[in-house]
Scaffold this motif. Structure first.
Motif, PDB file in Angstrom:
ATOM      1  N   GLU A 159       0.822  -1.205   0.000  1.00  0.00           N
ATOM      2  CA  GLU A 159       0.000   0.000   0.000  1.00  0.00           C
ATOM      3  C   GLU A 159       0.863   1.265   0.000  1.00  0.00           C
ATOM      4  OE1 GLU A 159      -2.427  -0.224   3.431  1.00  0.00           O
ATOM      5  OE2 GLU A 159      -3.697  -1.865   2.662  1.00  0.00           O
ATOM      6  N   ARG A 160       2.140   1.103   0.308  1.00  0.00           N
ATOM      7  CA  ARG A 160       3.017   2.262   0.471  1.00  0.00           C
ATOM      8  C   ARG A 160       4.079   2.382  -0.619  1.00  0.00           C
ATOM      9  NH1 ARG A 160       0.787   0.736   5.019  1.00  0.00           N
ATOM     10  NH2 ARG A 160       0.368   2.289   6.651  1.00  0.00           N
ATOM     11  N   MET A 161       4.175   1.365  -1.489  1.00  0.00           N
ATOM     12  CA  MET A 161       5.118   1.456  -2.601  1.00  0.00           C
ATOM     13  C   MET A 161       4.663   0.527  -3.718  1.00  0.00           C
ATOM     14  SD  MET A 161       8.472  -0.738  -1.354  1.00  0.00           S
ATOM     15  CE  MET A 161       9.313  -0.413  -2.900  1.00  0.00           C
ATOM     16  N   ASP A 162       5.253   0.647  -4.866  1.00  0.00           N
ATOM     17  CA  ASP A 162       4.885  -0.175  -6.005  1.00  0.00           C
ATOM     18  C   ASP A 162       5.097  -1.657  -5.677  1.00  0.00           C
ATOM     19  OD1 ASP A 162       4.394  -0.339  -9.059  1.00  0.00           O
ATOM     20  OD2 ASP A 162       6.177  -1.575  -8.700  1.00  0.00           O
ATOM     21  N   PRO A 163       4.068  -2.495  -5.852  1.00  0.00           N
ATOM     22  CA  PRO A 163       4.188  -3.919  -5.483  1.00  0.00           C
ATOM     23  C   PRO A 163       5.303  -4.655  -6.221  1.00  0.00           C
ATOM     24  CG  PRO A 163       1.877  -3.325  -5.784  1.00  0.00           C
ATOM     25  CD  PRO A 163       2.685  -2.157  -6.251  1.00  0.00           C
ATOM     26  N   VAL A 164       5.517  -4.307  -7.499  1.00  0.00           N
ATOM     27  CA  VAL A 164       6.573  -4.982  -8.263  1.00  0.00           C
ATOM     28  C   VAL A 164       7.946  -4.620  -7.701  1.00  0.00           C
ATOM     29  CG1 VAL A 164       7.652  -5.228 -10.528  1.00  0.00           C
ATOM     30  CG2 VAL A 164       5.156  -5.096 -10.332  1.00  0.00           C
ATOM     31  N   LEU A 165       8.142  -3.329  -7.404  1.00  0.00           N
ATOM     32  CA  LEU A 165       9.414  -2.894  -6.838  1.00  0.00           C
ATOM     33  C   LEU A 165       9.643  -3.544  -5.469  1.00  0.00           C
ATOM     34  CD1 LEU A 165      11.925  -1.156  -6.966  1.00  0.00           C
ATOM     35  CD2 LEU A 165      10.594   0.758  -6.042  1.00  0.00           C
ATOM     36  N   PHE A 166       8.546  -3.666  -4.683  1.00  0.00           N
ATOM     37  CA  PHE A 166       8.689  -4.316  -3.385  1.00  0.00           C
ATOM     38  C   PHE A 166       9.070  -5.780  -3.539  1.00  0.00           C
ATOM     39  CE2 PHE A 166       6.628  -6.862   0.016  1.00  0.00           C
ATOM     40  CZ  PHE A 166       7.484  -6.496   1.034  1.00  0.00           C
ATOM     41  N   ALA A 167       8.426  -6.492  -4.502  1.00  0.00           N
ATOM     42  CA  ALA A 167       8.733  -7.904  -4.727  1.00  0.00           C
ATOM     43  C   ALA A 167      10.189  -8.085  -5.139  1.00  0.00           C
ATOM     44  CB  ALA A 167       7.802  -8.483  -5.784  1.00  0.00           C
ATOM     45  N   LEU A 168      10.688  -7.183  -6.007  1.00  0.00           N
ATOM     46  CA  LEU A 168      12.079  -7.262  -6.432  1.00  0.00           C
ATOM     47  C   LEU A 168      13.026  -6.986  -5.260  1.00  0.00           C
ATOM     48  CD1 LEU A 168      11.800  -5.422  -9.862  1.00  0.00           C
ATOM     49  CD2 LEU A 168      12.270  -7.849  -9.524  1.00  0.00           C
ATOM     50  N   SER A 169      12.641  -6.027  -4.429  1.00  0.00           N
ATOM     51  CA  SER A 169      13.470  -5.694  -3.270  1.00  0.00           C
ATOM     52  C   SER A 169      13.520  -6.856  -2.295  1.00  0.00           C
ATOM     53  CB  SER A 169      12.921  -4.445  -2.566  1.00  0.00           C
ATOM     54  OG  SER A 169      12.891  -3.340  -3.434  1.00  0.00           O
ATOM     55  N   ARG A 170      12.366  -7.479  -2.069  1.00  0.00           N
ATOM     56  CA  ARG A 170      12.327  -8.608  -1.149  1.00  0.00           C
ATOM     57  C   ARG A 170      13.162  -9.769  -1.690  1.00  0.00           C
ATOM     58  NH1 ARG A 170       7.365 -12.699   0.308  1.00  0.00           N
ATOM     59  NH2 ARG A 170       8.468 -13.821   1.932  1.00  0.00           N
ATOM     60  N   ALA A 171      13.072 -10.002  -3.007  1.00  0.00           N
ATOM     61  CA  ALA A 171      13.856 -11.083  -3.601  1.00  0.00           C
ATOM     62  C   ALA A 171      15.347 -10.816  -3.443  1.00  0.00           C
ATOM     63  CB  ALA A 171      13.494 -11.234  -5.076  1.00  0.00           C
ATOM     64  N   TYR A 172      15.739  -9.537  -3.513  1.00  0.00           N
ATOM     65  CA  TYR A 172      17.156  -9.188  -3.391  1.00  0.00           C
ATOM     66  C   TYR A 172      17.632  -9.329  -1.943  1.00  0.00           C
ATOM     67  CZ  TYR A 172      21.527  -6.620  -3.597  1.00  0.00           C
ATOM     68  OH  TYR A 172      22.837  -6.266  -3.499  1.00  0.00           O
ATOM     69  N   VAL A 173      16.822  -8.826  -0.998  1.00  0.00           N
ATOM     70  CA  VAL A 173      17.213  -8.873   0.415  1.00  0.00           C
ATOM     71  C   VAL A 173      17.077 -10.295   0.960  1.00  0.00           C
ATOM     72  CG1 VAL A 173      16.674  -8.023   2.733  1.00  0.00           C
ATOM     73  CG2 VAL A 173      16.631  -6.452   0.787  1.00  0.00           C
ATOM     74  N   GLY A 174      15.992 -10.976   0.583  1.00  0.00           N
ATOM     75  CA  GLY A 174      15.815 -12.369   0.984  1.00  0.00           C
ATOM     76  C   GLY A 174      15.022 -12.591   2.248  1.00  0.00           C
ATOM     77  N   ASP A 175      14.708 -11.519   2.991  1.00  0.00           N
ATOM     78  CA  ASP A 175      13.989 -11.666   4.260  1.00  0.00           C
ATOM     79  C   ASP A 175      12.898 -10.606   4.318  1.00  0.00           C
ATOM     80  OD1 ASP A 175      14.085 -12.828   7.198  1.00  0.00           O
ATOM     81  OD2 ASP A 175      13.916 -10.655   7.396  1.00  0.00           O
TER      82      ASP A 175
ATOM     83  N   ALA B 113      16.268 -23.255  -4.634  1.00  0.00           N
ATOM     84  CA  ALA B 113      17.025 -22.710  -3.506  1.00  0.00           C
ATOM     85  C   ALA B 113      16.346 -21.432  -3.025  1.00  0.00           C
ATOM     86  CB  ALA B 113      18.465 -22.419  -3.905  1.00  0.00           C
ATOM     87  N   GLN B 114      16.494 -21.178  -1.738  1.00  0.00           N
ATOM     88  CA  GLN B 114      15.900 -19.997  -1.119  1.00  0.00           C
ATOM     89  C   GLN B 114      16.865 -19.452  -0.084  1.00  0.00           C
ATOM     90  OE1 GLN B 114      11.953 -20.700   0.306  1.00  0.00           O
ATOM     91  NE2 GLN B 114      11.703 -18.682   1.205  1.00  0.00           N
ATOM     92  N   ARG B 115      16.847 -18.144   0.101  1.00  0.00           N
ATOM     93  CA  ARG B 115      17.730 -17.549   1.091  1.00  0.00           C
ATOM     94  C   ARG B 115      17.295 -17.944   2.498  1.00  0.00           C
ATOM     95  NH1 ARG B 115      19.529 -11.493  -0.737  1.00  0.00           N
ATOM     96  NH2 ARG B 115      20.127 -12.004  -2.870  1.00  0.00           N
ATOM     97  N   GLY B 116      18.280 -17.926   3.395  1.00  0.00           N
ATOM     98  CA  GLY B 116      18.005 -18.278   4.778  1.00  0.00           C
ATOM     99  C   GLY B 116      17.571 -17.079   5.591  1.00  0.00           C
ATOM    100  N   HIS B 117      17.706 -17.195   6.899  1.00  0.00           N
ATOM    101  CA  HIS B 117      17.302 -16.130   7.817  1.00  0.00           C
ATOM    102  C   HIS B 117      18.489 -15.755   8.697  1.00  0.00           C
ATOM    103  CE1 HIS B 117      12.981 -16.524   6.872  1.00  0.00           C
ATOM    104  NE2 HIS B 117      13.255 -17.815   6.747  1.00  0.00           N
ATOM    105  N   GLY B 118      18.367 -14.610   9.354  1.00  0.00           N
ATOM    106  CA  GLY B 118      19.422 -14.180  10.262  1.00  0.00           C
ATOM    107  C   GLY B 118      20.730 -13.980   9.528  1.00  0.00           C
ATOM    108  N   ARG B 119      21.799 -14.591  10.036  1.00  0.00           N
ATOM    109  CA  ARG B 119      23.110 -14.385   9.413  1.00  0.00           C
ATOM    110  C   ARG B 119      23.223 -15.084   8.067  1.00  0.00           C
ATOM    111  NH1 ARG B 119      27.299 -18.146  10.250  1.00  0.00           N
ATOM    112  NH2 ARG B 119      26.684 -20.069  11.310  1.00  0.00           N
ATOM    113  N   ARG B 120      22.227 -15.916   7.725  1.00  0.00           N
ATOM    114  CA  ARG B 120      22.228 -16.568   6.414  1.00  0.00           C
ATOM    115  C   ARG B 120      21.351 -15.846   5.399  1.00  0.00           C
ATOM    116  NH1 ARG B 120      21.718 -23.130   6.996  1.00  0.00           N
ATOM    117  NH2 ARG B 120      23.826 -23.553   7.769  1.00  0.00           N
ATOM    118  N   SER B 121      20.820 -14.678   5.752  1.00  0.00           N
ATOM    119  CA  SER B 121      19.865 -14.002   4.872  1.00  0.00           C
ATOM    120  C   SER B 121      20.482 -13.572   3.543  1.00  0.00           C
ATOM    121  CB  SER B 121      19.255 -12.794   5.585  1.00  0.00           C
ATOM    122  OG  SER B 121      20.254 -11.855   5.925  1.00  0.00           O
ATOM    123  N   SER B 122      21.812 -13.498   3.470  1.00  0.00           N
ATOM    124  CA  SER B 122      22.477 -13.121   2.220  1.00  0.00           C
ATOM    125  C   SER B 122      22.857 -14.332   1.376  1.00  0.00           C
ATOM    126  CB  SER B 122      23.738 -12.298   2.524  1.00  0.00           C
ATOM    127  OG  SER B 122      23.415 -11.101   3.179  1.00  0.00           O
TER     128      SER B 122
END
Length: 517
Positions: A63-79, A401-410
């Motif tokens: 609701e606060r930003m473009d959904p496509v840009l958010f999806a791409l950002s989430r895919a990049y960050v992983g968490d 494959a999927q990114r992990g969490h915490g110190r494995r998020s990268s």
């Protein structure tokens, strides 16, 4: 909220146990009530907040930003939590709420109001506090702190961890009575009769069994269910898991049959015609709040008792195992309860022969217990050992494959693997399991590099990869499963070895995996 956020950040980047204990003790000694109590509950997993689902948090962000840009950002960050905390609009002026305000407001909000309440709280915080707030709402701290570690952080010379553990389950968050006692006040006056007793656990014996004297130990089967504690007093009846979760509502047939006064440590099973049913049958009952008549009839629950911790108000935990066992045998069998038999043996080779037959009888292996062992919380060294059957193994092909969490998020650290199936149009891979353990940090970097160099498709945070890498998977069991496309489910799969040398065409077939059931 800011001190709690700082604590989480420091814990996440402090790998050693002693370093984490120092951070926890510093926080608990410098933070006022009730914030430190809520923090303790959040870290120990006893904070029962109405969780906000990831889909709701994602919707708030879209609701606060473009959904496509958010999806791409989430895919990049992983968490998800980290992505939202970084992208949430920065407030003109921060006025972070206290941890008590956060918990109080979320507990008081209705399901429909909760997203708006959370949004208002997020808009008062800076990035690190936003991350802590989202983790609080989704129930995923992932900072390497267990309940036992949190309890150890509270302990000192005058307040032994054993006493803290005994009080723990009789006091509710934010643990005001507990902290007042730790600060020099009176010991909490609570009824411990219905409380969970911290369980005694075992170490893997592996190759050390030959160093033990068989005369000092007794052996029992390790049954393939879940460890439970059944407590019955004139004031009520409770059924707890090994972590202290109350599952009484899921097993009313067990609770109804507990017409005795005591505390039993045992294994929860499904039994039909005096035979133990597969673990998959027990899974169908776990987590249910309401249990219908058909489920009660088709999946009858049963406890196989290992130990007697209390009887008619007498605490037996400070007695040696031999005396507790004698009391358990006097207690005897009851409706929906029998005793796990002691296995006679004289030598380790003799017992190993029995252990090697465990899989044929759907058993996990053996438990070895010192005859003189007291019932001590945690994993005391040299008292109890678990001698599990050898795991099953199969070579499978990495598919996703999927990114992990915490110190494995990268890193891409969670891997879905598959087996070959012969279809009308040729051979193809079908997913049969997922693993995220069993490899070193150096191997993780190699696996992450492989994923980045070989990914073919993107499905949100998941990456499909070329079917080029074989993983040798170890798993405790495999069973039929209607919930999985392949029709099978592995139990506790982990990566034993990365087979860089093996062609994927030589990996296991689904037919071969089915033959292991």
């Amino acid at each position: 909220m800011t001190p709690f956020a700082n604590l989480l950040e420091q814990l996440a980047f402090t790998p050693g146990r002693n370093g984490k204990l120092v951070l926890l003790r510093r926080y608990f000694s410098s933070t006022p009530d009730p914030d430190r109590g809520w923090a303790l509950a959040a870290l120990a997993g006893t904070l029962d907040l109405p969780h906000v689902t990831p889909s709701v948090i994602r919707g708030m962000m879209e609701e606060r930003m473009d959904p496509v840009l958010f999806a791409l950002s989430r895919a990049y960050v992983g968490d998800l939590a980290e992505t939202v905390s970084l992208l949430w609009p920065e407030p003109e002026e921060t006025s972070p709420p206290s941890l008590d305000e956060v918990v109080t407001r979320l507990l008081a909000s209705s399901r429909s109001d909760r997203p708006a309440v959370l949004a208002g709280l997020l808009s008062r915080c800076e990035a690190s506090a936003r991350l802590a707030l989202i983790k609080l709402c989704t129930g995923g701290m992932r900072v390497g702190v267990s309940t036992r570690m949190a309890q150890n952080a509270l302990a000192d010379a005058g307040h032994p961890v054993e006493v803290i553990e005994r009080l723990w389950f009789a006091i509710d968050p934010p643990y005001g009575e507990l902290f007042r006692w730790l600060d020099g006040g009176p010991r909490p006056d609570v009824d411990l009769s219905l409380a969970y007793r911290p369980m005694m656990l075992a170490h893997p014996v592996e190759d050390r069994v030959a160093t033990l004297d068989p005369a000092d130990y007794v052996a029992e089967w390790k049954w393939d269910g879940i460890r439970v504690q059944a407590v019955a007093t004139p004031g009520g009846r409770r059924l707890y898991t090994r972590t202290g979760d109350d599952i009484s509502d899921s097993f009313p047939d067990i609770v109804e049959a507990m017409d005795w006064h005591g505390c039993i440590d045992g294994e929860l099973l499904v039994m039909r015609d005096q035979a133990v049913a597969p673990f998959a049958d027990l899974q169908k009952r776990l987590g249910r709040k309401r249990v219908g008549k058909k489920t009660l009839t088709d999946l009858p629950a049963h406890i196989r008792a290992y130990d007697l911790l209390d009887h008619d108000g007498e605490d037996l935990r400070d007695l040696p195992w031999t005396q507790r066992r004698a009391r358990l045998e006097e207690f005897g069998t009851r409706p929906r309860l029998d005793l796990s038999p002691v296995i006679p043996f004289e030598t380790w080779p003799q017992l190993q022969t029995l252990r090697d037959s465990a899989r044929e009888d759907a058993l996990e292996g053996l438990m070895l217990k010192r005859r003189d062992s007291l019932y001590l919380a945690g994993r005391p060294v040299g008292q109890w050992w678990k001698w599990k059957r050898d795991p099953l193994e199969a070579d499978c092909v990495m598919m996703y494959a999927q990114r992990g969490h915490g110190r494995r998020s990268s890193y891409y650290s969670d891997y879905t693997f598959g087996a070959w199936v012969d279809g009308p149009e040729g051979r193809y891979l079908t997913p049969v399991g997922k693993a995220y353990s069993g490899f070193t940090d150096a191997e993780l970097e190699e696996l992450d590099r492989f994923v980045r160099n070989n990914f073919t498709q993107r499905f949100g945070p998941v990456r499909a990869v070329k079917p080029k890498l074989v993983l040798e998977i170890a798993f405790d069991a495999i069973q039929e499963s209607k919930r999985h496309k392949s029709g099978v489910a592995m139990r506790f799969p982990r990566i034993k070895r990365i087979r860089w040398d093996k062609p994927p065409e030589e990996a296991a077939t689904l037919q071969a995996l089915r033959a292991m059931i």
